[in-house]
Design a protein around this motif. Sequence first.
Motif, mmCIF file in Angstrom:
data_model
loop_
_atom_site.group_PDB
_atom_site.id
_atom_site.type_symbol
_atom_site.label_atom_id
_atom_site.label_comp_id
_atom_site.label_asym_id
_atom_site.label_seq_id
_atom_site.Cartn_x
_atom_site.Cartn_y
_atom_site.Cartn_z
ATOM 1 N N LEU A 33 13.066 -17.375 -16.693
ATOM 2 C CA LEU A 33 12.040 -16.900 -17.627
ATOM 3 C C LEU A 33 12.462 -15.580 -18.260
ATOM 4 O O LEU A 33 12.832 -14.638 -17.569
ATOM 5 C CB LEU A 33 10.713 -16.695 -16.888
ATOM 6 N N TYR B 189 14.194 -17.476 -12.233
ATOM 7 C CA TYR B 189 13.554 -18.754 -12.546
ATOM 8 C C TYR B 189 13.749 -19.141 -14.004
ATOM 9 O O TYR B 189 13.086 -20.048 -14.501
ATOM 10 C CB TYR B 189 12.048 -18.674 -12.229
ATOM 11 N N LEU C 93 13.892 -28.023 -10.128
ATOM 12 C CA LEU C 93 12.936 -26.958 -10.436
ATOM 13 C C LEU C 93 13.195 -26.328 -11.812
ATOM 14 O O LEU C 93 12.393 -25.546 -12.297
ATOM 15 C CB LEU C 93 12.982 -25.879 -9.353
ATOM 16 N N GLY C 94 14.331 -26.687 -12.402
ATOM 17 C CA GLY C 94 14.598 -26.192 -13.750
ATOM 18 C C GLY C 94 15.104 -24.766 -13.771
ATOM 19 O O GLY C 94 15.078 -24.112 -14.809
ATOM 20 N N TYR C 95 15.563 -24.244 -12.620
ATOM 21 C CA TYR C 95 16.233 -22.953 -12.668
ATOM 22 C C TYR C 95 17.529 -23.222 -13.425
ATOM 23 O O TYR C 95 18.082 -24.288 -13.370
ATOM 24 C CB TYR C 95 16.513 -22.402 -11.267
ATOM 25 N N GLN D 128 18.172 -27.806 -9.795
ATOM 26 C CA GLN D 128 18.101 -28.584 -11.025
ATOM 27 C C GLN D 128 16.698 -29.149 -11.234
ATOM 28 O O GLN D 128 16.144 -29.061 -12.324
ATOM 29 C CB GLN D 128 19.123 -29.717 -11.000
ATOM 30 N N ASN E 170 17.604 -23.644 -16.547
ATOM 31 C CA ASN E 170 16.950 -23.752 -17.856
ATOM 32 C C ASN E 170 16.496 -22.361 -18.274
ATOM 33 O O ASN E 170 15.882 -21.659 -17.478
ATOM 34 C CB ASN E 170 15.683 -24.616 -17.802
ATOM 35 N N MET E 171 16.740 -21.987 -19.501
ATOM 36 C CA MET E 171 16.247 -20.694 -19.956
ATOM 37 C C MET E 171 14.996 -20.902 -20.801
ATOM 38 O O MET E 171 15.000 -21.671 -21.747
ATOM 39 C CB MET E 171 17.343 -19.975 -20.764
ATOM 40 N N ASN E 172 13.915 -20.222 -20.431
ATOM 41 C CA ASN E 172 12.679 -20.313 -21.194
ATOM 42 C C ASN E 172 12.288 -18.949 -21.738
ATOM 43 O O ASN E 172 12.135 -18.001 -20.978
ATOM 44 C CB ASN E 172 11.537 -20.831 -20.311
#
Lengths: 218, 218
Positions: free
Chosen positions: A115, A113, A84-86, A82, A88-90
Amino acid sequence: MVRENQASWGLSIQAIHRLPYYLQYLRQLAQQGTETISAPAVAAHFQLSEIQVRKDFAAVSTNAGKPRSGFPVHGLIRDMEQFLGYGNMNEAVLVGAGSLGQALMCYGGFTDYGLEIIAAFDCDPAKIGTEIHGKHILPADKITDLCRRMKVPMGIITVPASQAQLICNALVEGGVRGIWNFAPVHLSAPEHVLVQNENMAASLALLSKHLFRDTGEE
Amino acid sequence: MVRENQASWGLSIQAIHRLPYYLQYLRQLAQQGTETISAPAVAAHFQLSEIQVRKDFAAVSTNAGKPRSGFPVHGLIRDMEQFLGYGNMNEAVLVGAGSLGQALMCYGGFTDYGLEIIAAFDCDPAKIGTEIHGKHILPADKITDLCRRMKVPMGIITVPASQAQLICNALVEGGVRGIWNFAPVHLSAPEHVLVQNENMAASLALLSKHLFRDTGEE
DNA sequence: TAGATTGTTAATCGATTAACAATC
DNA sequence: TAGATTGTTAATCGATTAACAATC
């Protein structure tokens, strides 16, 4: 070349760089069925101090360790993912479909990751219109327009150093707020845009110095 | 994850990471015919403090600056190139001919930094024997033997995390003294072997946090 | 000369490490 | 219980920044 904002998370930039390695190790432990792990054990594995490990864990995780047994592996994994923002979709666009750019497009590992590269650009007319890894290469003068229309938050720069600033400007103009820069050049960008440099030249220099040190002197 | 040896050069690791950017800028200035540059001017360009720039220059260069005019651009370039070890030629083998590994093989830019990839290895029987960028892909179980025979000083690891330690061991066994590691995993190696990690996961995490921060809170 | 810029020495700031009481 | 391990508070260490005399 790292700018701003490190203070805001209670972790130093250096600490954040340790996290992906912790996470990989913890996942490996989890896969082996290990339930808990102590800071000294983690420290021994990474050749770090146990105090540093404990501080790092405390900073990203609410999972308290228990004396004698240590920290819950699964809890740490969750909290680190959480942090590290894995998950999260970027979405990102990539500019510069040379060998490095193509590699990043083909490289499957980034989805772990969060991305996703949704479009790629190049200046070379020979490349424009072709497809790489299922994605069309678009002309570089469309960068600003596409980023704005699709609200792309992130750009990846893999063009030669001489063009990098121009591309950066186009991305910023298009509303991008994060730039992953592989060109060995400093990019000027507004305060609110984070430029993250991938400094391969420094890595190679450090290796080169090490290799030549042993033979050179002493 | 950075180990040992930073002290020995009078420059911090952070300072060394700034050098390639200085060098690129100085080369650009030289190309434009600029003869001298002041620390405040360089600092302004990079958004650094002028004192830091002066300290960095002093640490790598014997070229003294002159009050009012500043530092000689060409002298600085020469000293930085030497400090960074460009000009030194380093042969390396690459292990893991996946998309990232292939890209590094094809990427021409490394020759500027004195890196030459002389052989590549993979475990995949489908890849072994094929050619990439004019080089045959060899079976991974030949790593140690070839490194030892050809006295290869450096290895590049672009295999998945799960295999990285095994490959590292094979390279070390073969006498390699520097490892450039792209796998997101900590590698154990003897004291005399420098493991330089390319930490893309951390870069992406920092970008992701930045992008989500603005939308998330405040 | 005056003033911008250098190089050096001291002060600050932040990260790592040490010390130690608390606890399972 | 005893002892390994935790979490916190203080000390150390190193990098960056500030102050300032020297100089072109």
